[in-house]
Design a protein around this motif. Structure first.
Motif, PDB file in Angstrom:
ATOM      1  N   ALA A 155      31.073  42.245  33.656  1.00  0.00           N
ATOM      2  CA  ALA A 155      31.223  42.254  35.112  1.00  0.00           C
ATOM      3  C   ALA A 155      29.997  42.839  35.817  1.00  0.00           C
ATOM      4  O   ALA A 155      29.520  42.280  36.812  1.00  0.00           O
ATOM      5  CB  ALA A 155      32.471  43.040  35.509  1.00  0.00           C
ATOM      6  N   VAL A 156      29.480  43.952  35.301  1.00  0.00           N
ATOM      7  CA  VAL A 156      28.381  44.633  35.993  1.00  0.00           C
ATOM      8  C   VAL A 156      27.028  44.062  35.579  1.00  0.00           C
ATOM      9  O   VAL A 156      26.210  43.678  36.426  1.00  0.00           O
ATOM     10  CB  VAL A 156      28.446  46.146  35.721  1.00  0.00           C
ATOM     11  N   PRO A 162      34.816  39.053  37.390  1.00  0.00           N
ATOM     12  CA  PRO A 162      35.039  40.081  38.419  1.00  0.00           C
ATOM     13  C   PRO A 162      35.505  41.387  37.795  1.00  0.00           C
ATOM     14  O   PRO A 162      36.088  41.408  36.707  1.00  0.00           O
ATOM     15  CB  PRO A 162      36.129  39.461  39.303  1.00  0.00           C
ATOM     16  N   THR A 163      35.252  42.474  38.493  1.00  0.00           N
ATOM     17  CA  THR A 163      35.654  43.786  37.986  1.00  0.00           C
ATOM     18  C   THR A 163      37.128  44.063  38.203  1.00  0.00           C
ATOM     19  O   THR A 163      37.729  44.873  37.483  1.00  0.00           O
ATOM     20  CB  THR A 163      34.851  44.893  38.682  1.00  0.00           C
ATOM     21  N   GLY A 168      41.886  33.831  41.021  1.00  0.00           N
ATOM     22  CA  GLY A 168      41.171  32.952  40.125  1.00  0.00           C
ATOM     23  C   GLY A 168      41.431  33.265  38.665  1.00  0.00           C
ATOM     24  O   GLY A 168      41.811  34.384  38.295  1.00  0.00           O
ATOM     25  N   ALA A 169      41.203  32.263  37.817  1.00  0.00           N
ATOM     26  CA  ALA A 169      41.443  32.429  36.381  1.00  0.00           C
ATOM     27  C   ALA A 169      40.503  33.449  35.764  1.00  0.00           C
ATOM     28  O   ALA A 169      40.869  34.141  34.805  1.00  0.00           O
ATOM     29  CB  ALA A 169      41.283  31.072  35.689  1.00  0.00           C
ATOM     30  N   SER A 170      39.280  33.577  36.306  1.00  0.00           N
ATOM     31  CA  SER A 170      38.314  34.514  35.722  1.00  0.00           C
ATOM     32  C   SER A 170      38.772  35.961  35.839  1.00  0.00           C
ATOM     33  O   SER A 170      38.398  36.802  35.016  1.00  0.00           O
ATOM     34  CB  SER A 170      36.950  34.349  36.401  1.00  0.00           C
ATOM     35  N   ALA A 171      39.583  36.258  36.853  1.00  0.00           N
ATOM     36  CA  ALA A 171      40.062  37.631  37.031  1.00  0.00           C
ATOM     37  C   ALA A 171      41.068  38.032  35.964  1.00  0.00           C
ATOM     38  O   ALA A 171      41.324  39.220  35.758  1.00  0.00           O
ATOM     39  CB  ALA A 171      40.680  37.789  38.420  1.00  0.00           C
ATOM     40  N   VAL A 173      40.728  37.198  32.716  1.00  0.00           N
ATOM     41  CA  VAL A 173      40.115  37.216  31.381  1.00  0.00           C
ATOM     42  C   VAL A 173      40.045  38.633  30.818  1.00  0.00           C
ATOM     43  O   VAL A 173      40.561  38.914  29.716  1.00  0.00           O
ATOM     44  CB  VAL A 173      38.714  36.585  31.427  1.00  0.00           C
ATOM     45  N   LEU A 174      39.404  39.555  31.530  1.00  0.00           N
ATOM     46  CA  LEU A 174      39.236  40.903  31.006  1.00  0.00           C
ATOM     47  C   LEU A 174      40.562  41.639  30.811  1.00  0.00           C
ATOM     48  O   LEU A 174      40.769  42.255  29.750  1.00  0.00           O
ATOM     49  CB  LEU A 174      38.304  41.706  31.913  1.00  0.00           C
ATOM     50  N   PRO A 175      41.499  41.616  31.784  1.00  0.00           N
ATOM     51  CA  PRO A 175      42.775  42.299  31.534  1.00  0.00           C
ATOM     52  C   PRO A 175      43.544  41.725  30.351  1.00  0.00           C
ATOM     53  O   PRO A 175      44.093  42.478  29.539  1.00  0.00           O
ATOM     54  CB  PRO A 175      43.544  42.103  32.854  1.00  0.00           C
ATOM     55  N   VAL A 176      43.586  40.390  30.241  1.00  0.00           N
ATOM     56  CA  VAL A 176      44.348  39.776  29.142  1.00  0.00           C
ATOM     57  C   VAL A 176      43.694  40.072  27.802  1.00  0.00           C
ATOM     58  O   VAL A 176      44.377  40.454  26.829  1.00  0.00           O
ATOM     59  CB  VAL A 176      44.474  38.253  29.368  1.00  0.00           C
ATOM     60  N   VAL A 177      42.376  39.917  27.714  1.00  0.00           N
ATOM     61  CA  VAL A 177      41.684  40.171  26.444  1.00  0.00           C
ATOM     62  C   VAL A 177      41.803  41.641  26.051  1.00  0.00           C
ATOM     63  O   VAL A 177      42.006  41.973  24.873  1.00  0.00           O
ATOM     64  CB  VAL A 177      40.209  39.745  26.540  1.00  0.00           C
TER      65      VAL A 177
END
Length: 308
Positions: A155-156, A162-163, A168-171, A173-177
């Motif tokens: 993200a950074v 996004p952080t 959106g689907a990209s938001a 990715v990080l929480p699910v992974v």
């Protein structure tokens, strides 16, 4: 089965009462809400009026008795921060946590079944060793560290994701992974171990002797018998996701029950905190019942023990 369910419900009643008791009294140790909701120049009379308005001037035992009486009427109190019913705030946040947990476990289970079956089908092969190493690493990786590293790198620095947020689907990715990595690692190990035992069973040799294809042998015969222990572990991990999403939701600004709990503690919003913990405890209770039912349906020995 009804006798089994009745036993499970009765055995879970006491822990649920302990949760209600604990969160009520521990929440009061966070401090006086008047220090947050009244100005620094508030007079002692203003503080007394605030406490009397919200029932904080009564002894704790009397407050707890009033709380139980309200619960009996399905009244969860009023939020100090928004002056709205506490259950409304919880019910708005809880679907976000359930969606996050559902997607996480779906991907974790599908991925673990494929990787675990592949590793067990060729034991001690290169694929098996890689799967074992990656699963052990994933199972031992702390969620909060992975979340922080994910935000820092993707993200950074790279600006690929996004952080925070849910747009959106990209938001997602990080929480699910982040939530998926530990359940995936644990389930790969469980599926691999169960599949190794199942593939060496006599009925597998009989199926192959009858000309059954390898896909049918692995996914139709072996996986079905190896599903019971995997289901139990998956259920426990799902319960852990619902119960342990507090840190991940706080890091990614996910508007779920975990972030709501943290905000309620910081804002000393006792009614919302109590409603959030109670709903989470009830959800975990229901999930445990569903896990037991699913395990009983997969294993005839459990059904016979439940009916005994």
């Amino acid at each position: 089965m009804l006798i089994f369910l009745r036993r499970r419900i009765l055995s879970s009643a006491l822990p649920l009462l302990v949760v209600i008791l604990g969160v009520f009294f521990l929440a009061r140790l966070t401090g006086d809400p008047a220090n947050l909701y009244l100005p620094l120049s508030a007079t002692p009379e203003m503080r007394e009026a605030f406490s009397a308005q919200h029932g904080f001037d009564d002894p704790l035992v009397a407050q707890f008795g009033d709380y139980l009486a309200q619960l009996a009427q399905f009244d969860f109190g009023e939020s100090l921060r928004t002056a709205q019913p506490a259950d409304e705030a919880v019910l708005r946040a809880f679907p976000a946590t359930l969606q996050l947990a559902a997607f996480t476990m779906l991907y974790a289970i599908v991925g673990a079944v494929l990787v675990g079956c592949l590793a067990a089908y060729r034991p001690n092969s290169l694929a098996d060793r890689i799967a074992s190493f990656l699963s052990a690493t994933a199972a031992s990786t702390p969620d909060f560290w992975f979340a922080i590293m994910g935000v820092l790198i993707f993200a950074v620095q790279l600006e690929w994701l996004p952080t925070s947020g849910t747009m959106g689907a990209s938001a997602w990715v990080l929480p699910v992974v982040t939530l998926m990595i530990r359940p995936f690692g644990v389930l790969v190990q469980v599926v691999r171990g169960a599949m190794l035992s199942a593939l060496s069973a006599p009925y597998i040799k009989v199926a192959r002797a009858k000309g059954a294809g390898e896909a049918r042998v692995v996914f139709g015969h072996a996986l079905r018998n190896a599903a019971a222990p995997a289901l139990t572990v998956a259920g426990d991990l799902t319960v852990g996701l619902v119960n342990g999403a507090v840190v991940v939701e706080s890091i990614f600004g996910w508007p779920g029950i975990g972030k709501l709990m943290i905000d309620s503690i910081l804002q000393r919003d006792f009614a919302v905190l109590q409603a959030a913990v109670l709903l989470t405890a009830l959800t975990i209770f229901v999930l445990n019942i569903l896990i037991d039912i699913g395990y009983a349906l997969l294993d005839a020995r459990v059904r016979q023990g439940a009916l005994a």
